[in-house]
Design a protein around this motif. Structure first.
Motif, mmCIF file in Angstrom:
data_model
loop_
_atom_site.group_PDB
_atom_site.id
_atom_site.type_symbol
_atom_site.label_atom_id
_atom_site.label_comp_id
_atom_site.label_asym_id
_atom_site.label_seq_id
_atom_site.Cartn_x
_atom_site.Cartn_y
_atom_site.Cartn_z
ATOM 1 N N GLY A 1 18.476 -7.517 -1.872
ATOM 2 C CA GLY A 1 17.885 -7.294 -3.180
ATOM 3 C C GLY A 1 16.491 -6.701 -3.143
ATOM 4 N N LYS A 2 16.196 -5.909 -2.119
ATOM 5 C CA LYS A 2 14.900 -5.243 -1.954
ATOM 6 C C LYS A 2 13.730 -6.230 -2.014
ATOM 7 N N PRO A 3 13.673 -7.193 -1.113
ATOM 8 C CA PRO A 3 12.577 -8.179 -1.140
ATOM 9 C C PRO A 3 11.234 -7.523 -0.823
ATOM 10 N N GLU A 4 10.158 -8.079 -1.358
ATOM 11 C CA GLU A 4 8.813 -7.562 -1.105
ATOM 12 C C GLU A 4 8.085 -8.331 -0.020
ATOM 13 N N VAL A 5 8.502 -9.587 0.230
ATOM 14 C CA VAL A 5 7.861 -10.387 1.283
ATOM 15 C C VAL A 5 8.945 -11.016 2.141
ATOM 16 N N ASP A 6 8.565 -11.359 3.392
ATOM 17 C CA ASP A 6 9.504 -12.008 4.297
ATOM 18 C C ASP A 6 9.414 -13.526 4.126
ATOM 19 N N PRO A 7 10.181 -14.323 4.859
ATOM 20 C CA PRO A 7 10.156 -15.792 4.688
ATOM 21 C C PRO A 7 8.789 -16.411 4.952
ATOM 22 N N HIS A 8 7.904 -15.700 5.662
ATOM 23 C CA HIS A 8 6.569 -16.232 5.946
ATOM 24 C C HIS A 8 5.547 -15.786 4.910
ATOM 25 N N GLY A 9 5.985 -15.089 3.880
ATOM 26 C CA GLY A 9 5.088 -14.633 2.835
ATOM 27 C C GLY A 9 4.363 -13.348 3.146
ATOM 28 N N GLN A 10 4.734 -12.661 4.231
ATOM 29 C CA GLN A 10 4.081 -11.399 4.592
ATOM 30 C C GLN A 10 4.806 -10.239 3.924
ATOM 31 N N ARG A 11 4.029 -9.251 3.492
ATOM 32 C CA ARG A 11 4.616 -8.121 2.773
ATOM 33 C C ARG A 11 5.507 -7.283 3.702
ATOM 34 N N ILE A 12 6.609 -6.815 3.161
ATOM 35 C CA ILE A 12 7.527 -5.936 3.891
ATOM 36 C C ILE A 12 7.123 -4.498 3.596
ATOM 37 N N PRO A 13 6.770 -3.717 4.617
ATOM 38 C CA PRO A 13 6.375 -2.318 4.377
ATOM 39 C C PRO A 13 7.449 -1.557 3.611
ATOM 40 N N ARG A 14 7.000 -0.686 2.730
ATOM 41 C CA ARG A 14 7.938 0.103 1.945
ATOM 42 C C ARG A 14 8.509 1.232 2.793
ATOM 43 N N ARG A 15 9.664 1.680 2.392
ATOM 44 C CA ARG A 15 10.311 2.768 3.119
ATOM 45 C C ARG A 15 9.575 4.083 2.880
ATOM 46 N N GLY A 16 9.358 4.831 3.981
ATOM 47 C CA GLY A 16 8.772 6.165 3.867
ATOM 48 C C GLY A 16 7.344 6.155 3.409
ATOM 49 N N ASN A 17 6.567 5.158 3.845
ATOM 50 C CA ASN A 17 5.163 5.105 3.452
ATOM 51 C C ASN A 17 4.398 6.302 3.973
ATOM 52 N N GLY A 18 3.532 6.834 3.173
ATOM 53 C CA GLY A 18 2.610 7.868 3.628
ATOM 54 C C GLY A 18 1.334 7.200 4.093
ATOM 55 N N ALA A 19 0.278 7.958 4.160
ATOM 56 C CA ALA A 19 -0.984 7.406 4.625
ATOM 57 C C ALA A 19 -1.526 6.426 3.615
ATOM 58 N N GLY A 20 -1.954 5.271 4.111
ATOM 59 C CA GLY A 20 -2.557 4.276 3.250
ATOM 60 C C GLY A 20 -4.065 4.386 3.320
ATOM 61 N N LYS A 21 -4.731 3.267 3.223
ATOM 62 C CA LYS A 21 -6.186 3.280 3.245
ATOM 63 C C LYS A 21 -6.683 3.722 4.615
ATOM 64 N N LYS A 22 -7.699 4.540 4.592
ATOM 65 C CA LYS A 22 -8.335 5.041 5.812
ATOM 66 C C LYS A 22 -7.339 5.730 6.744
ATOM 67 N N GLY A 23 -6.348 6.424 6.134
ATOM 68 C CA GLY A 23 -5.394 7.164 6.942
ATOM 69 C C GLY A 23 -4.314 6.316 7.533
ATOM 70 N N SER A 24 -4.278 5.006 7.234
ATOM 71 C CA SER A 24 -3.244 4.151 7.811
ATOM 72 C C SER A 24 -1.891 4.454 7.195
ATOM 73 N N ALA A 25 -0.827 4.319 7.999
ATOM 74 C CA ALA A 25 0.519 4.559 7.483
ATOM 75 C C ALA A 25 0.968 3.450 6.571
ATOM 76 N N ILE A 26 0.375 2.272 6.656
ATOM 77 C CA ILE A 26 0.699 1.172 5.757
ATOM 78 C C ILE A 26 -0.601 0.541 5.283
ATOM 79 N N ASP A 27 -0.526 -0.133 4.169
ATOM 80 C CA ASP A 27 -1.722 -0.764 3.658
ATOM 81 C C ASP A 27 -2.124 -1.904 4.566
ATOM 82 N N PRO A 28 -3.419 -2.205 4.673
ATOM 83 C CA PRO A 28 -3.868 -3.248 5.594
ATOM 84 C C PRO A 28 -3.243 -4.585 5.293
ATOM 85 N N GLU A 29 -3.039 -4.901 4.020
ATOM 86 C CA GLU A 29 -2.463 -6.218 3.734
ATOM 87 C C GLU A 29 -0.999 -6.306 4.116
ATOM 88 N N GLU A 30 -0.372 -5.168 4.409
ATOM 89 C CA GLU A 30 1.036 -5.190 4.822
ATOM 90 C C GLU A 30 1.175 -5.420 6.320
#
Length: 441
Positions: free
Chosen positions: A411-440
């Motif tokens: 069902g397209k979950p946003e977090v895993d069982p530990h409460g950590q965010r699941i990176p989205r598919r096909g992410n582009g550059a996030g903050k400071k050029g990162s491929a994923i956001d730091p909180e992910e």
């Protein structure tokens, strides 16, 4: 030394050996050239079909000459009959394949056995008129080559090689990209029939020397040997012809030295050549493949390096990688790091390594797979202490839509069982050029 020279020279003084050498080499030259196209088009089974269908043509030609003109064993008539039988067989295969749901390889098996059986029945019914040695037809007798066989092989070889030279570019384009060939106006169907006709003539001219069973090997094996050594069609044809000639020469000497069947010795030598090349070929041989596999870095190691650097959130020393990344053998980690540098996945820093943008995207995919697997394992009741290590093993299985299937199933979950965010598919550059956001992370 003298013994070796005598062993090589003595057969060359015999007329039967000279005829076998000339006829066999002529057939081998053209078989290698046309066989290259057969191998590339995956038509090997068709050559087998044509060789077996020939007995009906030989029987028909023999019977016609006997009943109409009272002549026995007239080679041109049997040659013409064999060619007609081959053309009829190909036509039947094409018609049945188009009008039925039966696949072409199955139709070939049906038709060639049927036409072969027809020839055997005709020979047995009219045995008082047809005096054909079926064993000779099946096994051949290269040491008993007649003058008519030499003329037939010479004419066929010259004709087929002329066709291949004149229409080489057409055959090349139709073999590698028939759709493009048709779009440029080339008569692809006519080229197919022309190639089939060439194969038929080669088979017909070679059967009397090497027999029904072995003519297919002479057509296919040298071409397959050359295929292991070349990526260009013209070079492949030349090498296939060369391997065919060496097979005939080596096989003839082998049969004389061992006092064995000629056709069998030729094909035995030909097969041994193939096996040697299969092992030693510089790019496609077994040794080359073994070396590549030995030097290959497992994808799991590469992904573990990526995910370790990602989780460190910055410059990662080599000793940290050694702590978290398991490698199959000492030195594999260093080779993996160097390979990843060359591929642009990581870049060296004074105190360690960091991910490039491309590396971050790949690491995000691995992290996404890991957390989706954790979510799936938790949903099916896997013990909590086993969720992470099991997901760590399964995270490398993320091809062929596996991860997206898990995402849809959960069902397209946003977090895993530990409460950590699941990176989205096909992410582009996030903050400071990162491929994923730091909180992910």
């Amino acid at each position: 030394m003298n013994f070796l020279i005598q062993a090589l020279w003595a057969p060359l003084t015999e007329t039967y050996f000279q005829k076998a050498l000339i006829g066999g080499c002529a057939v081998a030259l053209v078989s290698g050239a046309v066989g290259s196209l057969v191998v590339l088009r995956r038509m090997a089974f068709l050559g087998d079909a044509l060789s077996h269908a020939m007995i009906a043509g030989v029987a028909g030609g023999y019977l016609a000459m006997k009943l109409l003109f009272g002549v026995e064993a007239y080679a041109p008539a049997m040659l013409l009959g064999s060619l007609i039988a081959a053309i009829i067989t190909v036509a039947l295969i094409g018609v049945v394949s188009k009008v039925s749901r039966v696949k072409e390889d199955t139709v070939i098996g049906i038709m060639y056995t049927g036409v072969f059986a027809l020839g055997v029945v005709v020979v047995s019914i009219f045995r008082q008129y047809i005096h054909i040695d079926l064993m000779h037809f099946i096994m051949g007798d290269i040491l008993g080559v007649a003058d008519t066989d030499l003329w037939a092989s010479a004419i066929v070889s010259a004709s087929v090689l002329t066709i291949l030279v004149l229409f080489f570019r057409h055959f090349q384009l139709a073999s590698f990209d028939p759709i493009m060939a048709a779009s440029t106006g080339l008569p692809v169907l006519l080229l197919d029939y022309a190639l089939t006709g060439c194969v038929s003539m080669v088979v017909v001219s070679a059967v009397s020397m090497v027999g029904v069973i072995l003519v297919v090997g002479l057509l296919i094996t040298p071409a397959a040997t050359a295929y292991l050594l070349s990526d260009r069609l013209d070079k492949m044809m030349a090498l296939a012809s060369l391997f065919g000639v060496t097979s005939v020469i080596g096989g003839l000497y082998l049969c004389v030295w061992l006092d064995s069947a000629g056709g069998g010795a030729v094909m035995l030598f030909c097969t041994l050549q193939f096996l040697v090349v299969l092992v030693l070929a510089p790019r496609y041989g077994l040794l080359a493949r073994w070396r590549r596999l030995r030097n290959m870095i497992p994808q799991q190691v590469v992904e573990d390096v990526l995910i370790t650097i990602l989780r460190q959130k910055g410059e990662t020393p080599l000793k940290v990688l050694q702590q978290f990344v398991q490698v199959p053998q000492p030195g594999s980690l260093w080779k993996a790091v160097k390979q990843m540098e060359e591929e642009g996945l990581i870049e060296p820093l004074p105190q360690g390594y960091r991910l490039t943008v491309v590396g971050e995207k790949q690491a995000a995919n691995v992290l996404r797979a890991h957390r989706l697997w954790e979510s799936y394992l938790a949903s099916i009741g896997t013990p909590e202490e086993a969720v992470h290590p099991t997901a760590h093993r399964l995270e490398h299985i993320h091809g062929a839509g596996t991860v997206e299937y898990l995402d849809q199933k959960l069902g397209k979950p946003e977090v895993d069982p530990h409460g950590q965010r699941i990176p989205r598919r096909g992410n582009g550059a996030g903050k400071k050029g990162s491929a994923i956001d730091p909180e992910e992370q």
